[in-house]
Motif scaffolding. Structure first.
Motif, PDB file in Angstrom:
ATOM      1  N   THR A   1      -5.679   1.394  -5.828  1.00  0.00           N
ATOM      2  CA  THR A   1      -6.461   0.066  -5.277  1.00  0.00           C
ATOM      3  C   THR A   1      -7.085  -0.716  -6.260  1.00  0.00           C
ATOM      4  OG1 THR A   1      -8.417   0.904  -4.792  1.00  0.00           O
ATOM      5  CG2 THR A   1      -7.147   1.167  -3.089  1.00  0.00           C
TER       6      THR A   1
ATOM      7  N   ILE B   1      -8.760   3.620  10.327  1.00  0.00           N
ATOM      8  CA  ILE B   1      -7.270   3.734  10.042  1.00  0.00           C
ATOM      9  C   ILE B   1      -6.397   4.339  11.514  1.00  0.00           C
ATOM     10  CG2 ILE B   1      -7.300   3.818   7.561  1.00  0.00           C
ATOM     11  CD1 ILE B   1      -6.714   6.837   7.890  1.00  0.00           C
TER      12      ILE B   1
ATOM     13  N   GLY C   1      -8.090   3.873   1.281  1.00  0.00           N
ATOM     14  CA  GLY C   1      -6.858   4.715   0.513  1.00  0.00           C
ATOM     15  C   GLY C   1      -6.865   6.282   0.603  1.00  0.00           C
TER      16      GLY C   1
ATOM     17  N   SER D   1      -1.861   2.330   7.637  1.00  0.00           N
ATOM     18  CA  SER D   1      -2.054   2.545   6.087  1.00  0.00           C
ATOM     19  C   SER D   1      -2.945   1.771   5.588  1.00  0.00           C
ATOM     20  CB  SER D   1      -0.374   2.268   5.552  1.00  0.00           C
ATOM     21  OG  SER D   1      -0.086   0.906   5.551  1.00  0.00           O
ATOM     22  N   THR D   2      -3.462   0.693   5.892  1.00  0.00           N
ATOM     23  CA  THR D   2      -4.442  -0.261   5.543  1.00  0.00           C
ATOM     24  C   THR D   2      -5.257  -0.771   6.607  1.00  0.00           C
ATOM     25  OG1 THR D   2      -3.626  -2.280   5.640  1.00  0.00           O
ATOM     26  CG2 THR D   2      -2.868  -1.118   3.940  1.00  0.00           C
ATOM     27  N   SER D   3      -6.708  -1.076   6.198  1.00  0.00           N
ATOM     28  CA  SER D   3      -7.586  -1.499   7.347  1.00  0.00           C
ATOM     29  C   SER D   3      -8.659  -2.327   6.688  1.00  0.00           C
ATOM     30  CB  SER D   3      -8.213  -0.326   8.086  1.00  0.00           C
ATOM     31  OG  SER D   3      -9.357  -0.910   8.608  1.00  0.00           O
TER      32      SER D   3
ATOM     33  N   GLY E   1     -11.227  -1.269   0.320  1.00  0.00           N
ATOM     34  CA  GLY E   1      -9.883  -1.015  -0.167  1.00  0.00           C
ATOM     35  C   GLY E   1      -9.874   0.850  -0.461  1.00  0.00           C
TER      36      GLY E   1
ATOM     37  N   ARG F   1      -0.467   5.496  -1.140  1.00  0.00           N
ATOM     38  CA  ARG F   1      -0.903   6.455  -0.222  1.00  0.00           C
ATOM     39  C   ARG F   1       0.343   7.021   0.787  1.00  0.00           C
ATOM     40  NH1 ARG F   1      -4.627   1.894   2.146  1.00  0.00           N
ATOM     41  NH2 ARG F   1      -4.609   1.448  -0.294  1.00  0.00           N
TER      42      ARG F   1
ATOM     43  N   ALA G   1       0.763  -1.099   0.035  1.00  0.00           N
ATOM     44  CA  ALA G   1      -0.050  -0.044  -0.043  1.00  0.00           C
ATOM     45  C   ALA G   1       0.915   1.257   0.079  1.00  0.00           C
ATOM     46  CB  ALA G   1      -0.917   0.147   1.190  1.00  0.00           C
TER      47      ALA G   1
END
Ligand code: BES
Ligand code: ZN
Ligand code: MG
Length: 502
Positions: A379, A428, A447, A437-439, A443, A353, A350
């Motif tokens: 994404t 996040i 982002g 940075s991600t969860s 997606g 971002r 990722a």
């Protein structure tokens, strides 16, 4: 991090992009000389030049069309050989409605597709806007032949005969041709293999492209400058590569009134392996196009600057190569950004971002823009949601995002809103850093939330996720299969709209 000697040894010299040379000419309506001609015909009886050619050939044209049951539907064409003095007559249907700009571009693309791209051609356009046709033609005729050992150079002229040739010529040469060149530059950058396109080389290509363009300044930040700004996210992504990251900044000051600029910020990953969170084998080659956002930013600023648009516009391109290496960032690492906020890296894949976190912050702090647009192949999920027809558009301001739908429809690069709300920002939160940075899913919105974290709430901002639209497996009239150059026409539409005072 700097492995200069290796980078230098590996830097391939990029020869100029070999592309076929089409010259465009604009002439009044007259009987074309012999050779290849394309006639644009509406539904119903033949008229104008088509009727004259029919009369001169004792009705051979109309008889052939009748026997073939040609209906002149929009974009449908037929080749006829040895009609009168003409080696080849291509009859191209235009339907029975008034054509929008977008349809004229499509029609130009259809004409290109139906043409024999080796010989000169006369296109009888009648009352249609020949500048739009020529632009669509040039967009549709794009091809990337640099690595074809048997590519033959050709140099030919396509002449559009229309009722207003001098207006068409100045509209094309003073404006639309620059837009098309911007799109095609973007396509060249996105198609170029990752092994021969890295941040410093991209910066060089941008410098070359803008050399001599009035009111433009190009600045390239290297790692030393980035360190001064504390751009830990952009530097972090670039750490595993022998090619250092760059922040490429193009400023076009076309409005002497000194109004706040529009800022365009692009993701420029020259190759995305995923880093330590390495991607699977299947389709990874396509990650050479992960600089599409940055390339579209360059193309858009180019188009506006070359036509001398009455606006201030800046492009910020966050360039890095995402590689796994002994000194690459790891999942779980925490990076400090220019804004002072910290990011826990949940997946090194990722990475878009991350580079944008510093890119958008820099753009906002340095330029105080009236509108900030970021554009990124961010994404895979946006492609699954919207396919190849729409880019995802997100903003804290729903109305602002929705207001761009019409622009997309008009110019032929469409956008569709995806949600972005407090829940995405809450998701996040990180246990050990300011954000992660991600969860999980969804997606595309996550982002958007990560990028939005680095943009002030009162800053007008839209985020474009173009991971679904930047590459086409099958073409459209104005976009051949392969890299679409998506974003130049859309952002150009935004620039024109704002320059017109909207
Ligand atoms: N460059 C990719 C996104 C992408 C996917 C672009 C397909 C074009 C086609 C991006 O860096 C990425 O890897 N995104 C991940 C994010 C995930 C790790 C949260 C994705 O979408 O899987
Ligand atoms: Zn990526
Ligand atoms: Mg990635």
């Amino acid at each position: 991090m700097t492995k200069f000697w290796l980078a230098t040894a590996l830097s391939l010299s990029l020869s100029t992009f070999a592309s076929a040379k089409d010259n465009f000419a604009f002439a009044p309506i007259s009987m074309p000389s012999d050779g290849h001609v394309t006639l644009l015909v509406g539904e119903g009886d033949l008229s104008g030049t088509a009727a004259e050619i029919d009369a001169a050939s004792d009705g051979a044209l109309s008889k052939a069309l009748e026997n073939a049951e040609f209906k002149a539907k929009f974009g449908k064409s037929m080749h006829l050989y040895n009609i009168g003095d003409f080696t080849r007559v291509t009859v191209m249907g235009v339907g029975d409605e008034d054509l929008s700009m977008r349809q004229l571009h499509d029609l130009g693309g259809h004409i290109a597709k139906a043409s024999d791209n080796k010989v000169s051609l006369n296109v009888v356009a009648g009352d249609l806007d020949a500048a739009d046709l020529a632009a669509g033609y040039k967009l549709g005729a794009y091809s990337f032949k640099k690595y074809k050992s048997d590519a033959k150079d050709h140099d030919r002229t396509v002449t559009f005969m229309s009722s207003d040739p001098s207006v068409a010529r100045s509209e094309f040469e003073g404006d639309l041709n620059h837009l098309v060149e911007g799109v095609n530059f973007t396509r060249d950058m996105g198609t170029e293999p990752g092994g021969s396109m890295y941040p410093e080389l991209f910066a060089q290509k941008v410098r070359e492209k803008f050399r001599g363009v009035p009111n433009v300044k190009v600045t390239v930040l290297g790692v030393r400058e980035m360190a001064r700004f504390n751009m830990g996210a952009l530097m972090g992504v670039g750490k595993g590569s022998i090619h250092d990251p760059r922040l490429v900044v193009v400023e076009y000051m076309g409005d002497r009134g000194g109004s706040a600029p529009i800022a365009l910020v692009g993701k420029g990953i020259t190759f995305d392996t995923g880093g330590i969170s390495i991607k699977g084998n299947s389709g990874m080659w396509l990650m050479k196009a992960d600089l599409s956002g940055a390339a579209a930013v360059a193309g858009t600023v180019y188009a506006a600057a070359k036509r001398g648009e009455n606006i201030n516009l800046v492009g910020v391109m966050a360039m890095a190569e995402n590689m796994p290496a002994e000194d690459a960032i790891r999942p779980g690492d925490v990076l400090e950004t220019m804004s002072g906020k910290t990011i826990e890296v949940m997946s090194t894949d990722a990475e878009g971002r991350l580079v944008l976190a510093d890119g958008v912050r820099y753009a906002q702090d340095k330029f105080e823009p009236s509108l900030l647009i970021d554009i990124a192949t961010l994404t895979g999920s946006v492609g699954r949601a919207l396919g190849t027809d729409y880019a995802g558009i997100m903003s804290r301001d729903k109305e602002l995002a929705a207001s761009f739908i019409d622009i997309g429809e008009k110019v032929g690069e469409e956008v569709w809103p995806l949600p972005l709300n407090d829940k995405h920002f809450k998701k996040i939160k990180s246990d050990i850093a300011d954000i992660k940075s991600t969860s999980g899913s969804p997606g595309a919105s996550i982002g958007g939330a990560v990028i939005g974290t680095f943009i002030d709430e009162d800053q007008p901002w839209i985020h474009l996720d173009i991971a679904g639209v930047d590459w086409l497996d099958s073409g459209t009239p104005t976009t051949p299969k392969g890299h679409s150059g998506w974003g130049v026409r859309f952002m150009d539409g935004v620039v024109r709209d704002r320059a017109a005072g909207n």
